[in-house]
Design a protein around this motif. Structure first.
Motif, mmCIF file in Angstrom:
data_model
loop_
_atom_site.group_PDB
_atom_site.id
_atom_site.type_symbol
_atom_site.label_atom_id
_atom_site.label_comp_id
_atom_site.label_asym_id
_atom_site.label_seq_id
_atom_site.Cartn_x
_atom_site.Cartn_y
_atom_site.Cartn_z
ATOM 1 N N ASN A 163 0.803 -1.223 0.000
ATOM 2 C CA ASN A 163 0.000 0.000 0.000
ATOM 3 C C ASN A 163 0.839 1.279 0.000
ATOM 4 O O ASN A 163 0.308 2.371 0.192
ATOM 5 C CB ASN A 163 -0.987 0.009 1.179
ATOM 6 C CG ASN A 163 -0.293 0.104 2.525
ATOM 7 O OD1 ASN A 163 0.918 -0.045 2.628
ATOM 8 N ND2 ASN A 163 -1.071 0.351 3.566
ATOM 9 N N SER A 164 2.139 1.119 -0.267
ATOM 10 C CA SER A 164 3.014 2.295 -0.381
ATOM 11 C C SER A 164 3.495 2.524 -1.809
ATOM 12 O O SER A 164 4.105 3.541 -2.102
ATOM 13 C CB SER A 164 4.243 2.133 0.521
ATOM 14 O OG SER A 164 5.182 1.233 -0.060
ATOM 15 N N VAL A 165 3.217 1.582 -2.697
ATOM 16 C CA VAL A 165 3.854 1.616 -4.012
ATOM 17 C C VAL A 165 2.986 2.322 -5.053
ATOM 18 O O VAL A 165 1.757 2.284 -5.003
ATOM 19 C CB VAL A 165 4.189 0.180 -4.484
ATOM 20 C CG1 VAL A 165 2.932 -0.566 -4.954
ATOM 21 C CG2 VAL A 165 5.236 0.195 -5.584
ATOM 22 N N MET A 166 3.668 2.972 -5.994
ATOM 23 C CA MET A 166 3.024 3.469 -7.214
ATOM 24 C C MET A 166 3.890 3.033 -8.386
ATOM 25 O O MET A 166 5.091 3.273 -8.398
ATOM 26 C CB MET A 166 2.862 4.991 -7.219
ATOM 27 C CG MET A 166 2.142 5.510 -8.473
ATOM 28 S SD MET A 166 1.855 7.313 -8.478
ATOM 29 C CE MET A 166 0.440 7.431 -7.375
ATOM 30 N N TYR A 167 3.262 2.330 -9.352
ATOM 31 C CA TYR A 167 3.963 1.816 -10.520
ATOM 32 C C TYR A 167 3.718 2.696 -11.747
ATOM 33 O O TYR A 167 2.636 3.258 -11.903
ATOM 34 C CB TYR A 167 3.452 0.416 -10.901
ATOM 35 C CG TYR A 167 3.627 -0.663 -9.880
ATOM 36 C CD1 TYR A 167 4.817 -0.821 -9.178
ATOM 37 C CD2 TYR A 167 2.599 -1.580 -9.637
ATOM 38 C CE1 TYR A 167 4.973 -1.839 -8.264
ATOM 39 C CE2 TYR A 167 2.746 -2.602 -8.727
ATOM 40 C CZ TYR A 167 3.934 -2.735 -8.036
ATOM 41 O OH TYR A 167 4.081 -3.748 -7.129
ATOM 42 N N ARG A 168 4.710 2.741 -12.610
ATOM 43 C CA ARG A 168 4.487 3.221 -13.969
ATOM 44 C C ARG A 168 3.880 2.031 -14.716
ATOM 45 O O ARG A 168 4.472 0.959 -14.776
ATOM 46 C CB ARG A 168 5.806 3.664 -14.598
ATOM 47 C CG ARG A 168 5.650 4.542 -15.835
ATOM 48 C CD ARG A 168 7.019 4.962 -16.361
ATOM 49 N NE ARG A 168 7.768 5.777 -15.404
ATOM 50 C CZ ARG A 168 7.618 7.084 -15.242
ATOM 51 N NH1 ARG A 168 6.713 7.729 -15.962
ATOM 52 N NH2 ARG A 168 8.357 7.745 -14.362
ATOM 53 N N LYS A 169 2.704 2.205 -15.280
ATOM 54 C CA LYS A 169 1.941 1.077 -15.800
ATOM 55 C C LYS A 169 2.679 0.284 -16.872
ATOM 56 O O LYS A 169 3.359 0.851 -17.721
ATOM 57 C CB LYS A 169 0.600 1.560 -16.363
ATOM 58 C CG LYS A 169 -0.348 0.420 -16.744
ATOM 59 C CD LYS A 169 -1.645 0.948 -17.340
ATOM 60 C CE LYS A 169 -2.549 -0.205 -17.755
ATOM 61 N NZ LYS A 169 -3.778 0.288 -18.407
ATOM 62 N N GLN A 170 2.539 -1.060 -16.795
ATOM 63 C CA GLN A 170 3.106 -1.971 -17.778
ATOM 64 C C GLN A 170 1.990 -2.842 -18.349
ATOM 65 O O GLN A 170 0.814 -2.668 -18.035
ATOM 66 C CB GLN A 170 4.168 -2.867 -17.125
ATOM 67 C CG GLN A 170 5.385 -2.144 -16.605
ATOM 68 C CD GLN A 170 6.413 -3.104 -16.043
ATOM 69 O OE1 GLN A 170 6.291 -4.330 -16.163
ATOM 70 N NE2 GLN A 170 7.449 -2.561 -15.424
ATOM 71 N N ASN A 171 2.389 -3.822 -19.137
ATOM 72 C CA ASN A 171 1.470 -4.856 -19.603
ATOM 73 C C ASN A 171 1.399 -5.951 -18.535
ATOM 74 O O ASN A 171 2.434 -6.444 -18.076
ATOM 75 C CB ASN A 171 1.970 -5.444 -20.936
ATOM 76 C CG ASN A 171 1.006 -6.455 -21.525
ATOM 77 O OD1 ASN A 171 0.643 -7.421 -20.882
ATOM 78 N ND2 ASN A 171 0.593 -6.217 -22.762
#
Length: 353
Positions: A163-171
């Protein structure tokens, strides 16, 4: 403000009626200068979780997009499906029994990724609370160790709370489902494609409670390996494939798998379980590779002990000898397993035929 969401909040729930409202409140209270969406997948809860989500979706129809399943599909399938539905440039994860404490969390993390285009993800420390004794709360991970939050260190151990992470979207097609911890795989899946960003600000709470997936094995290492050992090894099998071209990563993962197999062997013996057989049966090709690696390590250790014994301290010699015994013991357990013997006999028959 663009009509297209910049961030997708991705959440999953299952029988979390005690906690889900606090999670949803922390989502809808986020203050941003961009549009975001909240996609929450409920995995056919049998309590009031579904009803609470439906009520929030009616109250915030422009924000919340519920996916309410009519049959249970499991954590991995539920999560991956929700991630694939996300339309945001960035994904922020939070399970239904955790919550955010900073109303600017999404803005802070999105700003970071906007500014640092070489970063594939960013995270922050969280407050860990124990439901039965909140006085035992801690901060994870240690903000003082910021220089250690690298891909190499992430391969050695998971320091990113979901609940701390933010991703740059992938496939997110074709992700493995038979693994634990799932979030560790996802962190590494993103980290192999960019740098890891750390924001030194506590912005969420991770809740430890009796309904949590790891609660009954918390502090009981042998029980953890007995219950989850096969899926943990499967995680490392898939990570080996993910990092197939990275020699340093392969070495780290190989060492961890070897160590974990020792734990599983000990747990099998204590609880009279059959996890080692299941692992060999699952992916014998990988175990073959592991055994070849162990043979090399054993040979190298023996060479060090024989040629440099007079140069090593007694402590170092004992350490090497202990490692040697462990590797040989582990190798013997594997090659004497029923599945391994049957596979060898089958291969031998094919060669003769």
């Amino acid at each position: 403000m663009s009509d297209h969401p910049k961030v997708s909040v991705v959440s999953i729930s299952y029988n979390q009626e005690k906690y889900i409202e606090q999670a949803l409140e922390s989502f809808v209270k986020q203050k941003t200068n961009f549009k975001f969406e909240i996609i929450i997948g409920d995995d056919c809860s049998s309590d009031n979780t579904k009803r609470i989500i439906e009520n929030y979706a009616k109250k915030y129809p422009d924000l919340i997009k519920p996916v309410l399943r009519e049959k249970n599909v499991g954590i991995a399938s539920n999560l991956y499906n929700i991630m694939n539905r996300a339309s945001g440039e960035y994904l922020a994860l939070c399970e239904g029994d955790d919550y955010w404490t900073d109303e600017h969390k999404l803005q802070i993390q999105a700003d970071f990724l906007d500014k640092h285009t070489k970063y594939a993800l960013c995270f922050h420390p969280v407050k860990v609370i124990y439901e039965k004794n909140e006085s035992d709360s801690t901060i994870f991970p240690d903000p003082k160790r910021v220089n250690e939050y690298t891909l190499t260190k992430l391969l050695e151990g998971n320091f990113i709370q979901t609940n701390s992470v933010m991703y740059r979207k992938q496939n997110y097609n074709n992700l493995p489902e038979d693994i634990l911890p799932i979030d560790w795989y996802l962190h590494l899946c993103h980290a192999q494609k960019g740098e890891i960003g750390f924001i030194n600000k506590v912005m969420s709470v991770y809740r430890r409670h009796e309904e949590g997936a790891w609660w009954d094995v918390d502090g009981a290492k042998d029980k953890k390996w007995s219950k989850h050992g096969v899926k943990i090894i499967n995680l490392f099998i898939h990570l080996q494939k993910l990092f197939s071209g990275n020699t340093n990563a392969q070495n780290i993962l190989q060492q961890s798998t070897s160590r974990f197999l020792s734990e599983i062997i000990a747990a099998d013996k204590k609880f009279n379980t059959n996890n080692l057989e299941l692992i060999v049966q699952k992916d014998p090709e990988y175990i073959t590779h592991l055994l070849l690696s162990q043979n090399y390590t054993i040979k190298k250790l023996n060479g060090n002990l024989n040629s440099r014994r007079h140069k090593q301290s007694e402590t170092k010699i004992n350490e090497l000898e202990s490692m040697n015994r462990r590797l040989n013991r582990e190798k013997n357990f594997i090659v004497n397993s029923k599945t391994w013997r049957l596979r060898k006999a089958f291969v031998s028959k094919l060669k003769k035929g």
